[in-house]
Every structure is written in C-alpha cells, then in structure tokens.
Design a protein around this motif. Sequence first.
Motif, PDB file in Angstrom:
ATOM      1  N   SER A  70       0.813  -1.213   0.000  1.00  0.00           N
ATOM      2  CA  SER A  70       0.000   0.000   0.000  1.00  0.00           C
ATOM      3  C   SER A  70       0.841   1.256   0.000  1.00  0.00           C
ATOM      4  O   SER A  70       0.351   2.347  -0.280  1.00  0.00           O
ATOM      5  N   GLY A  71       2.118   1.136   0.336  1.00  0.00           N
ATOM      6  CA  GLY A  71       3.028   2.249   0.213  1.00  0.00           C
ATOM      7  C   GLY A  71       3.006   3.239   1.348  1.00  0.00           C
ATOM      8  O   GLY A  71       3.106   4.443   1.122  1.00  0.00           O
ATOM      9  N   TYR A  82       9.756  -2.164  -2.343  1.00  0.00           N
ATOM     10  CA  TYR A  82       9.289  -2.415  -3.708  1.00  0.00           C
ATOM     11  C   TYR A  82      10.377  -3.103  -4.531  1.00  0.00           C
ATOM     12  O   TYR A  82      10.091  -3.960  -5.377  1.00  0.00           O
ATOM     13  N   ASP A  83      11.632  -2.729  -4.300  1.00  0.00           N
ATOM     14  CA  ASP A  83      12.746  -3.359  -4.999  1.00  0.00           C
ATOM     15  C   ASP A  83      12.765  -4.861  -4.694  1.00  0.00           C
ATOM     16  O   ASP A  83      12.936  -5.692  -5.594  1.00  0.00           O
ATOM     17  N   ILE A  84      12.584  -5.207  -3.432  1.00  0.00           N
ATOM     18  CA  ILE A  84      12.554  -6.622  -3.027  1.00  0.00           C
ATOM     19  C   ILE A  84      11.365  -7.340  -3.666  1.00  0.00           C
ATOM     20  O   ILE A  84      11.503  -8.451  -4.219  1.00  0.00           O
ATOM     21  N   LEU A  96       4.008  -3.209 -10.034  1.00  0.00           N
ATOM     22  CA  LEU A  96       3.395  -3.345  -8.717  1.00  0.00           C
ATOM     23  C   LEU A  96       2.552  -2.122  -8.359  1.00  0.00           C
ATOM     24  O   LEU A  96       1.699  -2.196  -7.474  1.00  0.00           O
ATOM     25  N   LEU A  97       2.805  -1.007  -9.042  1.00  0.00           N
ATOM     26  CA  LEU A  97       2.127   0.243  -8.721  1.00  0.00           C
ATOM     27  C   LEU A  97       0.853   0.463  -9.534  1.00  0.00           C
ATOM     28  O   LEU A  97      -0.023   1.215  -9.117  1.00  0.00           O
ATOM     29  N   GLY A  98       0.759  -0.184 -10.687  1.00  0.00           N
ATOM     30  CA  GLY A  98      -0.417   0.008 -11.530  1.00  0.00           C
ATOM     31  C   GLY A  98      -0.105  -0.252 -12.979  1.00  0.00           C
ATOM     32  O   GLY A  98       0.915  -0.870 -13.317  1.00  0.00           O
ATOM     33  N   ALA A 244       1.334   5.498  -2.423  1.00  0.00           N
ATOM     34  CA  ALA A 244      -0.126   5.540  -2.433  1.00  0.00           C
ATOM     35  C   ALA A 244      -0.629   6.972  -2.477  1.00  0.00           C
ATOM     36  O   ALA A 244      -1.564   7.295  -3.215  1.00  0.00           O
ATOM     37  N   ASN A 245      -0.018   7.861  -1.707  1.00  0.00           N
ATOM     38  CA  ASN A 245      -0.418   9.264  -1.711  1.00  0.00           C
ATOM     39  C   ASN A 245      -0.151   9.902  -3.066  1.00  0.00           C
ATOM     40  O   ASN A 245      -0.978  10.652  -3.591  1.00  0.00           O
TER      41      ASN A 245
END
Length: 334
Positions: A70-71, A82-84, A96-98, A244-245
Amino acid sequence: MKITDIEVIKVRVPYHDGIYELMTRRNLYQIDHVYKVHTDDGITGIGDGSFQSDESLQRFIGRNPFEFMSGWAPTPLQQAFYDIMGKSLGVPVHQLLGEKVNDKASFGYWSIDMTPEEWAAEAKHAYSIGYRLHKIKARPWFEVREQVEAIAEGVPDDFQLRVDANDSFETPQRTLEVARQLKDFNIESFETPIPQSDIEGYQEIKQHTDMPITIHFGNPDPVKAIRANMNDSFIIAYPDSRAANAKREAIVSDSAHLPVWIQIVGLGITTCYVMHLAAVMKNATMPSITLNALRAYDIVTPSTIPLDEGYATIPDKPGLGVELDENALDNCRV
C-alpha cells in the motif's frame, strides 16, 4: 519472506565541480542515507533518502515486505521494499504500482539562487547532459530578468525555465510585473509566486496573464484550488513521499485535466523510483525534480543519467532496475 536486517549507510555524495564550493558553503543537501534491506530469502532491496532512527527501523524487522504494497512506509524504505517485491516476482516496480502508461519520464535540472553568470554556467552544463528544463530559484536579492537573460544567451531556444519564487513575489501585482518582464523568454511556469493560501490573488494573476502557474498539492485543499481555477498544474512533493499518496494526488489532478510533476530530493535510487511512479501516472507529463544530476557521480548502475532530450527510459528489469555501485558508494561514505 521476512526482513532480517536494515543496513544504513551515511553518505556525502559531492556536487560537481561547478557548484561544489557554493553548495558546500550553503550546506545544502550535504548528507543522505542509503538503505540496504536484507531478507531471509537472500534478496536485498535498496533505497536512499532521509535519516530514519534505529527505533523506527526495528518496526520493520521480521515483517514481510509485501505487507507494504500500500506504500505507507517512509520513502527510502518503501523504495527498498518495492525493490525486493519486484525482484522476488521478477517484475519491475511500476508493475506493482499500476498500469504502465508512460514509457519515458521527463526530468528537470535545479539550481538555487545564484548570480546570472553562475546560472548561465549551470544551464549550459544541464543542457550538455541532456536536460531541457531548468528549475531556478528566483529571489528578491537578485534581478530575475538579468538571470534569465544570461541563461537564454547561453543555451538553445528549446531550453525551458521553471521559475520558483517560493511565494517571494508576494503580491499579484509584483507577479504580473515579473511575468511581463519574462514574457519573451521560454518560461514553462511560475511555481508558487505568492502564498498558496491567497486563492483570490491567484485568480487575479490568472485573469491578467497567460503565464502557467504551478502549486504544491494540498495547500489549499485541492478541490478548492481546482474549483477556483487558480493553477495550471500541481507538484507532488514530500520530504517523505509515499507511493499511495502520490498516485491518489495524480488521480485527483487528472480528474481536473491538470498535469503534475514529482519532486523528491534524493540520489540515483530516488530518481529511479520517481521514474516508476511516473510510469503509472498518465498526467505526470511535466519534468520531475530529484537533484541527483547535481552530483559529481552516480551511486547506482546503470546510471540514471544522461538523459535523451530531457527524457529517461523507464526500467523494465525486476525491482527498481538499478543496483548500487559499491565502488562509488565507498567513495562517499561518511
């Protein structure tokens, strides 16, 4: 998969020779921190950014990086998580973000307030390494027209300027006067010319000039700003930016058909992270700012610069798409 350790490396990456003395004297963005997040699967993620206390880091030990999809983690740790995740799944972070809607991300150069000669030299340097936009800090103790003239004389006509006043133009009348003085130059936008709470002041500026105006998202409330038609674009910027923001704010801006640009001060890892964010924001079309290009060298490989006509191609390798250059890292450890 569990996080087993978070290694923090304090670094001081030097600025390039042209501004080394100036930036050192002003003590601007001297210290940064590189994070290596280790897992029991043997995958290591990397991030860079502001200092995080040992107490705050301990909250993440023993957790699964996928818990932070969710960030909401601090930006440098979110980069590493996120890298992992990307490396574990064999996919780039933007996946992973969209949905990926941009293949390239635009970046701009940055300068603090300087003499006209110093700005002109920096503009030439920026153009030579692929930048086509320069964000410059306008300040009342320098004559901004003289500074802009000096830049314009030394670079081709396709080099744009983003004039950031940090509300130092103070009034609509002064802003309109500066806009009149600069109308013949290639100005992309005025950033926060007057206090952002002055909605009526921005409306007056918009009524009397076609100079594009950009403001930071969140002040005033973005719905108020959009309804008042007080700006032409938004800046998505945080000292502790969360994915997310950033995505939410880009969606709000896009609903009003307003472009955005991302500003997160950092090094090469941050620059790459911004590229992945921009990849999934269809209205992230204005040049982003990270300040990484001001450094004498990059700490990641492959290097996130140079650019091609102001654009960087968004990585499609697993994770962030870059790795630490350990030799460069050793050269700047504090």
